[in-house]
Design a protein around this motif. Sequence first.
Motif, PDB file in Angstrom:
ATOM      1  N   ALA A  54      33.828  15.473  47.384  1.00  0.00           N
ATOM      2  CA  ALA A  54      33.829  16.545  48.154  1.00  0.00           C
ATOM      3  C   ALA A  54      34.512  16.066  49.319  1.00  0.00           C
ATOM      4  O   ALA A  54      35.197  16.990  50.033  1.00  0.00           O
ATOM      5  CB  ALA A  54      32.469  16.870  48.560  1.00  0.00           C
ATOM      6  N   ALA A  55      34.254  15.115  50.046  1.00  0.00           N
ATOM      7  CA  ALA A  55      34.764  14.602  51.235  1.00  0.00           C
ATOM      8  C   ALA A  55      36.127  14.079  51.249  1.00  0.00           C
ATOM      9  O   ALA A  55      36.975  14.627  52.120  1.00  0.00           O
ATOM     10  CB  ALA A  55      33.905  13.467  51.880  1.00  0.00           C
ATOM     11  N   LEU A  56      36.631  13.347  50.412  1.00  0.00           N
ATOM     12  CA  LEU A  56      38.053  12.934  50.426  1.00  0.00           C
ATOM     13  C   LEU A  56      38.942  13.601  49.610  1.00  0.00           C
ATOM     14  O   LEU A  56      40.175  13.678  49.716  1.00  0.00           O
ATOM     15  CB  LEU A  56      37.824  11.443  49.945  1.00  0.00           C
ATOM     16  N   ILE A  57      38.744  14.251  48.517  1.00  0.00           N
ATOM     17  CA  ILE A  57      39.674  14.922  47.428  1.00  0.00           C
ATOM     18  C   ILE A  57      39.561  16.431  47.927  1.00  0.00           C
ATOM     19  O   ILE A  57      40.493  17.298  48.203  1.00  0.00           O
ATOM     20  CB  ILE A  57      39.230  14.690  46.221  1.00  0.00           C
ATOM     21  N   GLU A  58      38.375  17.256  47.764  1.00  0.00           N
ATOM     22  CA  GLU A  58      38.281  18.660  47.897  1.00  0.00           C
ATOM     23  C   GLU A  58      38.211  19.307  49.200  1.00  0.00           C
ATOM     24  O   GLU A  58      38.581  20.485  49.579  1.00  0.00           O
ATOM     25  CB  GLU A  58      36.972  19.226  47.095  1.00  0.00           C
ATOM     26  N   LYS A  59      37.920  18.406  50.151  1.00  0.00           N
ATOM     27  CA  LYS A  59      37.830  18.835  51.511  1.00  0.00           C
ATOM     28  C   LYS A  59      36.661  20.065  51.527  1.00  0.00           C
ATOM     29  O   LYS A  59      36.840  21.029  52.383  1.00  0.00           O
ATOM     30  CB  LYS A  59      39.063  19.185  52.342  1.00  0.00           C
ATOM     31  N   ASP A  60      35.670  19.716  50.983  1.00  0.00           N
ATOM     32  CA  ASP A  60      34.710  20.771  50.764  1.00  0.00           C
ATOM     33  C   ASP A  60      33.262  20.625  51.685  1.00  0.00           C
ATOM     34  O   ASP A  60      32.535  19.555  51.280  1.00  0.00           O
ATOM     35  CB  ASP A  60      34.044  20.714  49.291  1.00  0.00           C
ATOM     36  N   LEU A  81      38.652   8.940  58.349  1.00  0.00           N
ATOM     37  CA  LEU A  81      39.870   8.626  57.150  1.00  0.00           C
ATOM     38  C   LEU A  81      40.139   9.900  56.766  1.00  0.00           C
ATOM     39  O   LEU A  81      41.391   9.747  56.516  1.00  0.00           O
ATOM     40  CB  LEU A  81      38.917   7.874  56.203  1.00  0.00           C
ATOM     41  N   ARG A  82      39.523  10.751  56.506  1.00  0.00           N
ATOM     42  CA  ARG A  82      39.844  12.307  55.886  1.00  0.00           C
ATOM     43  C   ARG A  82      40.860  12.720  57.117  1.00  0.00           C
ATOM     44  O   ARG A  82      42.000  13.397  56.636  1.00  0.00           O
ATOM     45  CB  ARG A  82      38.793  13.066  55.843  1.00  0.00           C
ATOM     46  N   ASP A  86      44.911  13.880  56.434  1.00  0.00           N
ATOM     47  CA  ASP A  86      45.601  14.933  56.785  1.00  0.00           C
ATOM     48  C   ASP A  86      46.723  14.665  57.974  1.00  0.00           C
ATOM     49  O   ASP A  86      47.798  15.591  57.707  1.00  0.00           O
ATOM     50  CB  ASP A  86      44.469  15.777  57.555  1.00  0.00           C
ATOM     51  N   ARG A  87      46.590  13.947  58.762  1.00  0.00           N
ATOM     52  CA  ARG A  87      47.496  13.582  59.603  1.00  0.00           C
ATOM     53  C   ARG A  87      48.692  13.072  59.127  1.00  0.00           C
ATOM     54  O   ARG A  87      50.122  13.771  59.339  1.00  0.00           O
ATOM     55  CB  ARG A  87      47.191  12.563  60.774  1.00  0.00           C
ATOM     56  N   ARG A  88      48.623  12.419  58.334  1.00  0.00           N
ATOM     57  CA  ARG A  88      49.833  11.691  57.533  1.00  0.00           C
ATOM     58  C   ARG A  88      50.517  12.819  56.674  1.00  0.00           C
ATOM     59  O   ARG A  88      51.605  12.620  56.553  1.00  0.00           O
ATOM     60  CB  ARG A  88      49.347  10.504  56.740  1.00  0.00           C
ATOM     61  N   GLU A  89      49.715  13.450  55.788  1.00  0.00           N
ATOM     62  CA  GLU A  89      50.480  14.542  55.178  1.00  0.00           C
ATOM     63  C   GLU A  89      51.131  15.366  56.094  1.00  0.00           C
ATOM     64  O   GLU A  89      52.214  15.813  55.704  1.00  0.00           O
ATOM     65  CB  GLU A  89      49.177  15.281  54.366  1.00  0.00           C
TER      66      GLU A  89
END
Length: 165
Positions: A54-60, A81-82, A86-89
Motif C-alpha cells: 500500500a505504501a510503496l507500490i499502490e500509494k494507497d 522514501l516514497r 516520486d521526486r526521482r520519477e
Amino acid sequence: MVRSAKWRKIFLVLAIVVAVAGTGGVIAAVVSYNEATKIDRSNPKVVLDEYLRAALIEKDKVGVDLHTCDDPVGLAPIGSLREEFDRRERDFGVVVLVTWGAMTGETSGKDSAVTTTLTISGRKDGAVISKRSETWRFTLVESDGWRVCAARQMPEPAPSATASP
C-alpha cells in the motif's frame, strides 16, 4: 369463494417462503463477501507485506491506514522514501520499482520486529538504469491484530578487511 380464499392462502405462503429464502440468500452473500475481503492481521509478516504494498507500490493512503498503529509517527522514514521515489520519477522521467525479499523476525508477546531487504530500481524506457538494496527493520504491535508502527533503515555492514598474504 372458498376456492379463492384457498388460493390466496397458498400464494401468501409461497410469498413468505420466497421472501425468507431471498433474505437468507442476501445474508449469506453479505457474510461471504465480508469473509473474502476481511483484512488478515493474524501474522506480522503478512501485515508488513500488505503495508509495504500500500505504501510503496499502490500509494494507497487508506490501505496504509488499515495496517498502521493509531500514531504512525515512527513510519515517517517510509513516507520520506516514497517521496524520494516520486521526486526521482518527476525529475528524471524514470519509473521507480520496489520489491522486498524474505522477511525475518521475532515476536515477543504483543511486539514483533521484522527485517526485510528492499530492492529499489529505476527504469527508463524499459531498461534498468539504477538499482540498490536497503535493509529495513519494522516494529509491529498486536492491537486488535498486528499493526506496523515504526520503520528504520539499517546501516549497511562495513566491508570486512581481509589480510592478503
